[in-house]
Design a protein around this motif. Structure first.
Motif, PDB file in Angstrom:
ATOM      1  N   ALA A   1       0.580  -1.284  -0.106  1.00 58.14           N
ATOM      2  CA  ALA A   1      -0.208  -0.364   0.112  1.00 58.14           C
ATOM      3  C   ALA A   1       0.547   1.199  -0.158  1.00 58.14           C
ATOM      4  CB  ALA A   1      -1.102   0.004   1.393  1.00 58.14           C
ATOM      5  N   ARG A   2       1.683   1.409   0.549  1.00 61.72           N
ATOM      6  CA  ARG A   2       2.373   2.635   0.604  1.00 61.72           C
ATOM      7  C   ARG A   2       4.020   2.701  -0.674  1.00 61.72           C
ATOM      8  NH1 ARG A   2       4.896   1.820   6.724  1.00 61.72           N
ATOM      9  NH2 ARG A   2       2.484   3.007   7.938  1.00 61.72           N
ATOM     10  N   LEU A   3       4.173   1.483  -1.117  1.00 58.57           N
ATOM     11  CA  LEU A   3       4.369   1.342  -2.245  1.00 58.57           C
ATOM     12  C   LEU A   3       3.459   1.791  -3.078  1.00 58.57           C
ATOM     13  CD1 LEU A   3       6.475  -1.611  -3.224  1.00 58.57           C
ATOM     14  CD2 LEU A   3       7.543   0.296  -3.286  1.00 58.57           C
TER      15      LEU A   3
ATOM     16  N   GLY B   1      -1.117   8.377   5.933  1.00 65.20           N
ATOM     17  CA  GLY B   1      -2.736   7.177   6.242  1.00 65.20           C
ATOM     18  C   GLY B   1      -3.680   6.965   5.041  1.00 65.20           C
ATOM     19  N   GLU B   2      -3.944   7.023   4.347  1.00 62.51           N
ATOM     20  CA  GLU B   2      -4.337   6.194   3.428  1.00 62.51           C
ATOM     21  C   GLU B   2      -4.197   4.767   2.626  1.00 62.51           C
ATOM     22  OE1 GLU B   2      -6.160   9.185  -0.308  1.00 62.51           O
ATOM     23  OE2 GLU B   2      -3.918   8.861  -0.022  1.00 62.51           O
ATOM     24  N   ALA B   3      -2.925   4.918   3.268  1.00 62.90           N
ATOM     25  CA  ALA B   3      -1.224   3.522   3.268  1.00 62.90           C
ATOM     26  C   ALA B   3      -2.263   2.866   4.228  1.00 62.90           C
ATOM     27  CB  ALA B   3      -0.457   3.343   3.100  1.00 62.90           C
ATOM     28  N   ASP B   4      -2.613   2.898   5.106  1.00 63.42           N
ATOM     29  CA  ASP B   4      -2.497   2.916   7.002  1.00 63.42           C
ATOM     30  C   ASP B   4      -4.078   2.374   6.736  1.00 63.42           C
ATOM     31  OD1 ASP B   4      -0.924   4.931   8.059  1.00 63.42           O
ATOM     32  OD2 ASP B   4      -0.617   3.064   7.950  1.00 63.42           O
ATOM     33  N   ASP B   5      -4.824   3.056   6.717  1.00 61.25           N
ATOM     34  CA  ASP B   5      -6.673   3.506   6.345  1.00 61.25           C
ATOM     35  C   ASP B   5      -6.576   1.816   4.966  1.00 61.25           C
ATOM     36  OD1 ASP B   5      -7.528   6.696   5.960  1.00 61.25           O
ATOM     37  OD2 ASP B   5      -6.947   4.996   7.415  1.00 61.25           O
ATOM     38  N   VAL B   6      -6.000   2.003   3.264  1.00 63.23           N
ATOM     39  CA  VAL B   6      -6.390   0.602   3.355  1.00 63.23           C
ATOM     40  C   VAL B   6      -6.270  -0.468   3.664  1.00 63.23           C
ATOM     41  CG1 VAL B   6      -6.778   2.233   0.510  1.00 63.23           C
ATOM     42  CG2 VAL B   6      -4.561   0.741   2.094  1.00 63.23           C
ATOM     43  N   VAL B   7      -5.115  -0.744   4.305  1.00 65.00           N
ATOM     44  CA  VAL B   7      -4.871  -2.391   4.865  1.00 65.00           C
ATOM     45  C   VAL B   7      -6.120  -2.511   5.703  1.00 65.00           C
ATOM     46  CG1 VAL B   7      -3.406  -3.297   6.221  1.00 65.00           C
ATOM     47  CG2 VAL B   7      -2.764  -2.085   4.224  1.00 65.00           C
ATOM     48  N   GLN B   8      -6.493  -1.094   6.712  1.00 62.74           N
ATOM     49  CA  GLN B   8      -6.951  -1.665   7.872  1.00 62.74           C
ATOM     50  C   GLN B   8      -8.310  -1.982   7.971  1.00 62.74           C
ATOM     51  OE1 GLN B   8      -6.425   0.432  11.623  1.00 62.74           O
ATOM     52  NE2 GLN B   8      -8.783   0.664  11.823  1.00 62.74           N
ATOM     53  N   ASP B   9      -8.435  -1.257   6.458  1.00 63.25           N
ATOM     54  CA  ASP B   9     -10.298  -1.854   5.372  1.00 63.25           C
ATOM     55  C   ASP B   9      -9.916  -3.017   5.261  1.00 63.25           C
ATOM     56  OD1 ASP B   9     -11.231   1.947   4.314  1.00 63.25           O
ATOM     57  OD2 ASP B   9     -10.786   0.710   6.513  1.00 63.25           O
TER      58      ASP B   9
ATOM     59  N   LEU C   1      -7.000  -6.169  -1.009  1.00 63.84           N
ATOM     60  CA  LEU C   1      -5.922  -4.168  -0.760  1.00 63.84           C
ATOM     61  C   LEU C   1      -6.039  -3.562  -2.188  1.00 63.84           C
ATOM     62  CD1 LEU C   1      -4.462  -2.896   0.778  1.00 63.84           C
ATOM     63  CD2 LEU C   1      -2.723  -3.948  -0.208  1.00 63.84           C
ATOM     64  N   ARG C   2      -6.347  -4.733  -3.545  1.00 63.90           N
ATOM     65  CA  ARG C   2      -6.040  -4.133  -4.300  1.00 63.90           C
ATOM     66  C   ARG C   2      -7.007  -3.326  -4.620  1.00 63.90           C
ATOM     67  NH1 ARG C   2      -3.901  -7.512  -8.077  1.00 63.90           N
ATOM     68  NH2 ARG C   2      -5.272  -9.694  -7.748  1.00 63.90           N
ATOM     69  N   HIS C   3      -8.521  -3.790  -5.314  1.00 62.01           N
ATOM     70  CA  HIS C   3      -9.498  -3.542  -4.937  1.00 62.01           C
ATOM     71  C   HIS C   3      -9.977  -2.299  -4.248  1.00 62.01           C
ATOM     72  CE1 HIS C   3     -10.931  -6.774  -6.156  1.00 62.01           C
ATOM     73  NE2 HIS C   3     -11.341  -6.819  -7.734  1.00 62.01           N
ATOM     74  N   LYS C   4      -8.910  -1.845  -2.661  1.00 67.07           N
ATOM     75  CA  LYS C   4      -9.043  -0.778  -1.914  1.00 67.07           C
ATOM     76  C   LYS C   4      -7.967   0.294  -3.229  1.00 67.07           C
ATOM     77  CE  LYS C   4     -11.669  -2.914   1.472  1.00 67.07           C
ATOM     78  NZ  LYS C   4     -13.267  -2.832   1.167  1.00 67.07           N
ATOM     79  N   ILE C   5      -7.077  -0.075  -2.870  1.00 61.08           N
ATOM     80  CA  ILE C   5      -6.280   0.354  -2.925  1.00 61.08           C
ATOM     81  C   ILE C   5      -6.805   1.738  -5.169  1.00 61.08           C
ATOM     82  CG2 ILE C   5      -3.845   1.292  -4.846  1.00 61.08           C
ATOM     83  CD1 ILE C   5      -3.443  -1.205  -2.838  1.00 61.08           C
ATOM     84  N   VAL C   6      -7.410   0.597  -5.851  1.00 61.64           N
ATOM     85  CA  VAL C   6      -7.870   1.137  -7.061  1.00 61.64           C
ATOM     86  C   VAL C   6      -8.996   2.793  -6.684  1.00 61.64           C
ATOM     87  CG1 VAL C   6      -9.521   0.575  -9.270  1.00 61.64           C
ATOM     88  CG2 VAL C   6      -7.357  -1.198  -8.631  1.00 61.64           C
TER      89      VAL C   6
END
Lengths: 192, 82
Positions: free
Chosen positions: A23-25, A31-39, A65-70
């Protein structure tokens, strides 16, 4: 929904580091990276009944995770280009030349012929090594490679999302892949 | 953005003349291009010809194939059945 840190079942916590790295890459260290992982972990914990075990748990989580990052990128992309690539942006231009001589041939003195070890026992180590190599990429290169390889965006989509020309994207992806090749081949050599 | 600067050694349409041969640098680029798009017949032909004569490029092509397979595994990419 409460944002206080939940206590994850040990199994999910074990994957959190990997997911956060991805997510961080892709999204940077905010915080968005933390949020998508937590979600992702929440969705997994809540939806565990939907996990049939037909795929490895990590693969299932990686897909969520992929879908949340997208989704995050779609929102971001409405405001601005996702990856700012300088017109001159020769991030890591040296790699395209390193390994080749002036005539464009592989330099046989430095070329490593080592192939990937075949034993199944080392598959996990190989993927961990690849993960390290991805984290060693220059940040924008890593973002572009992940958009292509992880999110599965076509090069046409990335051109739009990253506001980069097709020719420049081609060069940047190529340099990143050359660098990854060099990194993993070196690792394969050390494994044996 | 105009004026994509493609960099030295990048295969352009002009390189696909009968007189030209691929360099290893060009071949590596095409191997990676094939990950993103279908090569046109001329490119595939030139690449195949170069690979048949170049041991380093054959090794590199296998290494890239392993790298790509590992990325598919790491990112849990579903590949359609062959």
């Amino acid at each position: 929904m409460s944002r206080s840190a939940p206590v994850w079942p040990e199994e999910l916590a074990a994957h959190r580091r990997f997911l956060l790295g991805l997510a961080r890459l892709q999204l940077g260290h905010g915080g968005e990276a933390d949020d998508v992982v937590q979600d992702t972990l929440l969705a997994a914990a809540e939806g565990a009944g939907g996990f049939s075990g037909g795929v490895p748990l990590r693969a299932w989580l990686t897909g969520i995770l992929r879908h949340k990052i997208v989704d995050v990128l779609r929102l971001r992309g409405r405001m601005q280009p996702l990856v700012v690539v300088d017109a001159d942006g020769d991030e890591d231009s040296g790699i395209a030349e390193r390994g080749f001589d002036a005539a464009g041939r592989w330099d046989t003195a430095t070329f490593e012929h080592t192939q990937c070890p075949q034993s199944h026992a080392s598959q996990r180590q190989l993927l961990e090594m690849l993960e390290l190599c991805l984290h060693a990429l220059p940040p924008r290169s890593a973002q572009l490679v992940l958009m292509r390889e992880y999110l599965g965006m076509s090069t046409d989509e990335i051109v739009v999302q990253a506001a980069v020309t097709p020719g420049h994207l081609r060069v940047l992806l190529h340099r990143a892949r050359l660098r990854l090749r060099e990194c993993v081949v070196r690792g394969w050599g050390e494994e044996l | 953005m105009r004026g994509a600067r493609m960099g030295r050694g990048t295969v352009s349409d002009d390189a696909m003349d009968a007189d030209d041969v691929l360099t290893c640098r060009d071949a590596a680029l095409l191997v990676c291009d094939a990950r993103d798009r279908a090569l046109v017949p001329a490119e595939a032909s030139y690449l195949g010809r170069h690979l048949s004569t170049c041991a380093e490029c054959r090794s590199a092509a296998r290494q890239f194939a392993s790298l790509f397979a590992q990325m598919d595994a790491l990112f849990a990419v579903d590949k359609p059945a062959a």
